[in-house]
Design an enzyme around this catalytic site. Structure first.
Site, PDB file in Angstrom:
ATOM      1  N   ASP A  40       0.831  -1.212   0.000  1.00 43.30           N
ATOM      2  CA  ASP A  40       0.000   0.000   0.000  1.00 43.30           C
ATOM      3  C   ASP A  40       0.862   1.256   0.000  1.00 43.30           C
ATOM      4  O   ASP A  40       0.549   2.252  -0.635  1.00 43.30           O
ATOM      5  CB  ASP A  40      -0.934   0.019   1.221  1.00 43.30           C
ATOM      6  CG  ASP A  40      -1.985  -1.059   1.099  1.00 43.30           C
ATOM      7  OD1 ASP A  40      -2.196  -1.543  -0.028  1.00 43.30           O
ATOM      8  OD2 ASP A  40      -2.567  -1.435   2.139  1.00 43.30           O
ATOM      9  N   GLU A 118      -9.545 -29.736 -18.703  1.00 44.72           N
ATOM     10  CA  GLU A 118      -9.525 -28.499 -17.904  1.00 44.72           C
ATOM     11  C   GLU A 118     -10.742 -28.445 -16.997  1.00 44.72           C
ATOM     12  O   GLU A 118     -11.739 -29.116 -17.249  1.00 44.72           O
ATOM     13  CB  GLU A 118      -9.580 -27.278 -18.841  1.00 44.72           C
ATOM     14  CG  GLU A 118      -8.412 -27.188 -19.784  1.00 44.72           C
ATOM     15  CD  GLU A 118      -8.615 -26.095 -20.841  1.00 44.72           C
ATOM     16  OE1 GLU A 118      -9.487 -25.225 -20.652  1.00 44.72           O
ATOM     17  OE2 GLU A 118      -7.902 -26.145 -21.846  1.00 44.72           O
ATOM     18  N   LYS A 120     -14.092 -26.659 -15.685  1.00 45.18           N
ATOM     19  CA  LYS A 120     -15.079 -25.763 -16.300  1.00 45.18           C
ATOM     20  C   LYS A 120     -15.505 -24.769 -15.220  1.00 45.18           C
ATOM     21  O   LYS A 120     -16.294 -25.097 -14.325  1.00 45.18           O
ATOM     22  CB  LYS A 120     -16.271 -26.560 -16.831  1.00 45.18           C
ATOM     23  CG  LYS A 120     -17.257 -25.696 -17.585  1.00 45.18           C
ATOM     24  CD  LYS A 120     -18.311 -26.554 -18.275  1.00 45.18           C
ATOM     25  CE  LYS A 120     -19.235 -25.742 -19.155  1.00 45.18           C
ATOM     26  NZ  LYS A 120     -19.873 -24.626 -18.513  1.00 45.18           N
ATOM     27  N   ASP A 122     -17.243 -21.842 -13.228  1.00 47.93           N
ATOM     28  CA  ASP A 122     -18.636 -21.395 -13.235  1.00 47.93           C
ATOM     29  C   ASP A 122     -18.653 -19.894 -12.959  1.00 47.93           C
ATOM     30  O   ASP A 122     -18.749 -19.453 -11.820  1.00 47.93           O
ATOM     31  CB  ASP A 122     -19.407 -22.152 -12.148  1.00 47.93           C
ATOM     32  CG  ASP A 122     -20.893 -22.058 -12.369  1.00 47.93           C
ATOM     33  OD1 ASP A 122     -21.306 -21.538 -13.418  1.00 47.93           O
ATOM     34  OD2 ASP A 122     -21.642 -22.496 -11.487  1.00 47.93           O
ATOM     35  N   ARG A 141     -19.205 -11.909 -23.257  1.00 48.12           N
ATOM     36  CA  ARG A 141     -19.595 -12.758 -24.383  1.00 48.12           C
ATOM     37  C   ARG A 141     -20.786 -12.169 -25.139  1.00 48.12           C
ATOM     38  O   ARG A 141     -20.845 -12.222 -26.355  1.00 48.12           O
ATOM     39  CB  ARG A 141     -19.934 -14.158 -23.855  1.00 48.12           C
ATOM     40  CG  ARG A 141     -20.351 -15.102 -24.926  1.00 48.12           C
ATOM     41  CD  ARG A 141     -20.477 -16.519 -24.409  1.00 48.12           C
ATOM     42  NE  ARG A 141     -20.781 -17.391 -25.509  1.00 48.12           N
ATOM     43  CZ  ARG A 141     -22.005 -17.585 -25.998  1.00 48.12           C
ATOM     44  NH1 ARG A 141     -23.017 -16.972 -25.454  1.00 48.12           N
ATOM     45  NH2 ARG A 141     -22.197 -18.384 -27.012  1.00 48.12           N
ATOM     46  N   TYR A 230      -8.274 -19.610 -20.483  1.00 47.51           N
ATOM     47  CA  TYR A 230      -8.232 -20.978 -21.006  1.00 47.51           C
ATOM     48  C   TYR A 230      -8.212 -21.084 -22.534  1.00 47.51           C
ATOM     49  O   TYR A 230      -8.350 -22.175 -23.077  1.00 47.51           O
ATOM     50  CB  TYR A 230      -9.397 -21.794 -20.456  1.00 47.51           C
ATOM     51  CG  TYR A 230     -10.757 -21.113 -20.492  1.00 47.51           C
ATOM     52  CD1 TYR A 230     -11.355 -20.756 -21.688  1.00 47.51           C
ATOM     53  CD2 TYR A 230     -11.432 -20.840 -19.307  1.00 47.51           C
ATOM     54  CE1 TYR A 230     -12.590 -20.142 -21.715  1.00 47.51           C
ATOM     55  CE2 TYR A 230     -12.670 -20.224 -19.325  1.00 47.51           C
ATOM     56  CZ  TYR A 230     -13.248 -19.874 -20.530  1.00 47.51           C
ATOM     57  OH  TYR A 230     -14.463 -19.267 -20.561  1.00 47.51           O
ATOM     58  N   LYS A 320     -20.762 -32.004 -17.664  1.00 47.14           N
ATOM     59  CA  LYS A 320     -21.267 -31.203 -16.534  1.00 47.14           C
ATOM     60  C   LYS A 320     -21.553 -32.090 -15.328  1.00 47.14           C
ATOM     61  O   LYS A 320     -22.102 -33.183 -15.468  1.00 47.14           O
ATOM     62  CB  LYS A 320     -22.548 -30.469 -16.956  1.00 47.14           C
ATOM     63  CG  LYS A 320     -22.273 -29.480 -18.070  1.00 47.14           C
ATOM     64  CD  LYS A 320     -22.638 -28.059 -17.828  1.00 47.14           C
ATOM     65  CE  LYS A 320     -23.959 -27.741 -17.285  1.00 47.14           C
ATOM     66  NZ  LYS A 320     -24.288 -26.331 -17.350  1.00 47.14           N
ATOM     67  N   CYS A 413     -53.187 -19.977   8.938  1.00 42.47           N
ATOM     68  CA  CYS A 413     -51.941 -19.206   8.882  1.00 42.47           C
ATOM     69  C   CYS A 413     -51.187 -19.345  10.212  1.00 42.47           C
ATOM     70  O   CYS A 413     -51.767 -19.153  11.278  1.00 42.47           O
ATOM     71  CB  CYS A 413     -52.264 -17.732   8.611  1.00 42.47           C
ATOM     72  SG  CYS A 413     -50.797 -16.702   8.695  1.00 42.47           S
ATOM     73  N   CYS A 416     -51.407 -15.678  11.919  1.00 41.49           N
ATOM     74  CA  CYS A 416     -52.613 -14.961  12.332  1.00 41.49           C
ATOM     75  C   CYS A 416     -53.842 -15.867  12.400  1.00 41.49           C
ATOM     76  O   CYS A 416     -54.945 -15.375  12.626  1.00 41.49           O
ATOM     77  CB  CYS A 416     -52.865 -13.787  11.387  1.00 41.49           C
ATOM     78  SG  CYS A 416     -53.357 -14.326   9.743  1.00 41.49           S
ATOM     79  N   CYS A 431     -52.361 -16.965   2.797  1.00 41.32           N
ATOM     80  CA  CYS A 431     -53.185 -16.419   3.866  1.00 41.32           C
ATOM     81  C   CYS A 431     -53.885 -15.179   3.299  1.00 41.32           C
ATOM     82  O   CYS A 431     -53.225 -14.248   2.854  1.00 41.32           O
ATOM     83  CB  CYS A 431     -52.291 -16.047   5.052  1.00 41.32           C
ATOM     84  SG  CYS A 431     -53.133 -14.973   6.221  1.00 41.32           S
ATOM     85  N   CYS A 437     -52.088  -9.474   8.598  1.00 43.29           N
ATOM     86  CA  CYS A 437     -51.171 -10.578   8.925  1.00 43.29           C
ATOM     87  C   CYS A 437     -49.751  -9.996   8.963  1.00 43.29           C
ATOM     88  O   CYS A 437     -49.253  -9.464   7.968  1.00 43.29           O
ATOM     89  CB  CYS A 437     -51.309 -11.674   7.870  1.00 43.29           C
ATOM     90  SG  CYS A 437     -50.168 -13.031   8.085  1.00 43.29           S
TER      91      CYS A 437
END
Ligand code: IVH
Length: 680
Positions: A40, A118, A120, A122, A141, A230, A320, A413, A416, A431, A437
């Site tokens: 820094d 390789e 993949k 995500d 892309r 890649y 996958k 519910c 209530c 409800c 509520c």
């Protein structure tokens, strides 16, 4: 003097190179050699020198990584080489068939092929262009043909070199890879969002993709994204093109790119399957998400022979992985009531590790799903994380010694006690106690103040809860009669602490409410929280009916005639406006001066995003309110007084002399009404 300048230039270059190297060691090699403080300190030193001698500042200086000016939008860029995607399968047999097909097709040229295996990643695909070793453009892309220019944002990713090492790179080339959000950084980032009452991102992929689309690169810089490369592309005649895919990537590594250490060469399908199987388990220990394995023919001189299908190459494909799954023992089921009254069953179980986090709750969706699973407390439950942030129960295993009865869906519910109603086209129950509520009320208020609705970010979830609990607010209109006096001294319970609202906080809330009066009709309509009236439907209704009065008297037939409005939505709208409490609320909100009519005159967009404006004088085409609304509806901010932080003073006729003088002294840009219009 000239010598002195030379020395300074050298010093700047030297500092830049040093910092580049430290960055590389830290972010690419994962092997820092100096302390953060020292880094820094050197960066600050370089920044200071560049401030004094801007003529020596380069676009690839390490100081450029903190993010500079706010962008107006993203330029569209046509890819020099289209960005193809990959064919994919969950089936290993299909991988074997793919390999066989490719090998047969090129067997006349070459036998004994090698395949590069390789990970993949995500994340979000990105293409980087380097000219003479300098990063000149980064593009998403998009649709594969045209993408967005996100260079300023990508420059903030520390593992992407702004300037390459070595010399043997082509004069111009593209390198493609994936921008990812590593788990640790993603968790820290979402934690902060939750603390700020912002919606957390569903998964690292969405967060990475959302980050690159931010208009403020300084914000992107804070997010600690990473990038793996890649795929390298350059003109055919480049000597680099003689190398195999694997060797090209090794070359790229020597230039400073982050190339995966896990890339492996396989000689046959057995070795490919071994790689797949290894990573199907080992991916759980990676510090980032992968969703499969990519295999590519190593000999890239054969790629042209194999060619591509419409969307993907015949020399590469992806396997996958199935979504990650964990199991645990079901301890209890509770029922949550959302803002629209929908009741969701939620399973509580012993904490399990899933996709990088501990999980102890998962949704069971609705009664139908519960019945299908035939679920009982004490059963083994299988949990998956899909695209959504909330994990789900996907299967169960009845343990033989579990004698509990099948768990029944509730009929009233849980909050209530009102009998639940089954939704028409849906498997859910809700409800109907719309106005009384508690979780529905809080949920609706949270929706009302949310970004896409009234955007009152000075009021978070916990403040809202307190205002409801103290009785200061019981409908949306009450928010607009709050004053700083009423707010100061109120105590807000946050997760682990209590905060007393002070003068500044109170003023912030009031200011946020005031600004929200400029929100256009379509968003006010969305903010009301009418069941199934989301952003898009609200927009359509607002533009079709122009005023809330017209909408309130529309009948079912009329509503169905609006594009994309179906019977159920129409019914929800009619039932909302036939409720007398809602009618009173609309009248009260009108009295508070919220917009209930479309303002035809106003252009909306985000061309003024991040800019602050002071407005002074009289304008030809806008009333004072209209110009202010226009600024806010295009992403700009209105400020009352001139300071050095103001970006523009919009000057009308008879503008205040004092404002003008101050703007001149502080160098605030003064623009005319016409210039303002051009900015939109
Ligand atoms: S190669 C022509 N390699 O997966 C080949 N893609 O549907 C171009 N991805 O759009 C892609 N890891 O975003 C390649 N090691 C890897 C990858 C990878 C992730 C993504 C990429 C691509 C998508 C394929």
């Amino acid at each position: 003097m000239a010598d002195n300048y030379e020395q300074i230039k050298d010093q700047i270059n030297h500092l830049s190179e040093q910092l580049d190297q430290y960055n590389y060691e830290y972010y690419v090699l994962d092997n820092p050699t100096i302390s953060d403080e020292k880094f820094d300190f050197l960066l600050k030193k370089l920044e200071n020198l560049e401030d004094i001698y801007p003529q020596f500042k380069t676009p690839f200086s390490p100081t450029q990584r903190v993010g500079g000016q706010i962008l107006k939008g993203f330029k569209h860029v046509t890819h020099k080489y289209p960005m193809l995607s990959l064919g994919n399968t969950y089936n290993k047999k299909e991988i074997a068939e793919f390999v066989k097909r490719a090998e047969n097709a090129v067997s006349i040229y070459k036998k004994d092929l090698q395949w590069v295996c390789e990970l993949k990643y995500d994340g979000l695909a990105i293409s980087l262009t380097y000219i003479n070793g300098i990063l000149t453009q980064a593009t998403t892309r998009g649709n594969g043909i045209v993408g967005d220019d996100v260079t300023a944002n990508v420059k903030t990713i520390k593992s992407i070199p702004l300037k390459l090492k070595g010399k043997d790179y082509p004069a111009e080339f593209e390198i493609r890879g994936e921008v990812i959000f590593p788990h640790k950084a993603f968790e820290e980032f979402n934690k902060i969002r939750i603390e700020n009452s912002e919606e957390p991102f569903a998964n690292p992929r969405n967060a990475a993709s959302g980050s690159l689309k931010l208009l403020n690169p300084a914000e992107v810089a804070k997010r600690k994204l990473d990038c793996f490369l890649y795929f390298l592309l350059c003109n055919e005649e480049e000597p680099l093109n003689k190398l195999s895919h694997y060797d090209k990537l090794l070359k790229a590594k020597s230039w400073g790119f982050n190339i995966s250490q896990y890339m492996t060469l396989a000689k046959n399908i057995d070795e490919i399957i071994k790689f797949i199987e290894h990573w199907d388990t080992a991916r759980k220990n990676l510090p980032f998400d992968i969703d499969g394995i990519v295999i590519k023919l190593n000999d890239s001189s054969l790629w042209n022979n194999l060619g591509t299908t419409a969307k993907s190459p015949r020399w590469a494909t992806a396997f996958k992985f199935k979504a990650e799954r964990s199991s645990s023992i079901l301890e209890s089921i509770e029922f949550n009531v959302g803002r629209t009254g929908i009741v969701t069953p939620v399973a509580n179980f012993k904490s399990v590790w899933l996709g990088g986090t501990w999980v102890k709750r998962a949704t069971l969706h609705n009664e139908e799903q519960m019945k299908k699973l035939n679920i009982r407390i004490g059963d083994e439950v299988f949990i998956e994380k899909g695209g959504e942030i909330i994990p789900k129960i996907v299967a169960i295993n009845h343990l033989p010694d579990n004698h509990n009865k099948e768990f029944e869906f509730i009929s009233t519910c849980p909050q209530c006690n009102t009998p639940l109603i089954k939704e028409k086209d849906n498997a859910g129950y809700y409800c109907p106690n719309y106005n009384h509520c508690k979780p529905q009320i809080l949920g609706r208020f949270e929706h009302f103040i949310s970004k896409k609705a009234m955007n009152i970010d000075s009021l978070g979830g916990s403040k809202m809860k307190m205002l409801l609990e103290t009785g200061l607010v019981s409908d949306f209109a009450d928010l607009y009669s709050l004053t700083t006096d009423k707010l100061i001294g109120l105590v807000v319970s946050e997760k682990d602490s209590q905060i007393t609202i002070q003068e500044k906080g109170a003023a912030n809330i009031i200011n946020g409410l005031k600004q929200s009066l400029n929100v256009p009709f379509e968003r006010v309509l969305f903010a009301l929280g009418i069941r199934m009236v989301g952003e898009v439907v609200a927009k359509k209704l607002a533009h079709h009916y122009k005023t809330i009065d017209n909408l309130m008297v529309a009948n079912s037939l009329d509503l169905i005639n609006v594009n994309d409005i179906g019977e159920t939505i129409a019914q929800n709208i009619i039932s909302y406006f036939s409720n007398s409490e809602n009618k009173v609320l609309i009248e009260k909100l009108k009295a508070c001066k919220l917009h209930f009519e479309v303002e035809e005159n106003i252009i909306t967009g985000n061309s003024l995003a991040g800019k602050s404006f002071v407005v002074s004088g009289i304008f030809n085409n806008y009333s004072r309110d209209e110009i202010k609304n226009t600024i806010e509806q295009n992403g700009g901010k209105i400020v009352s007084g001139i300071s050095s932080k103001v970006d523009y003073l919009v000057c009308g006729e008879k503008m205040g002399e004092e404002k003008k003088r101050k703007a001149e002294i502080l160098n605030v840009k003064m623009i005319t009404e016409e210039e303002f219009n051009q900015m939109l």
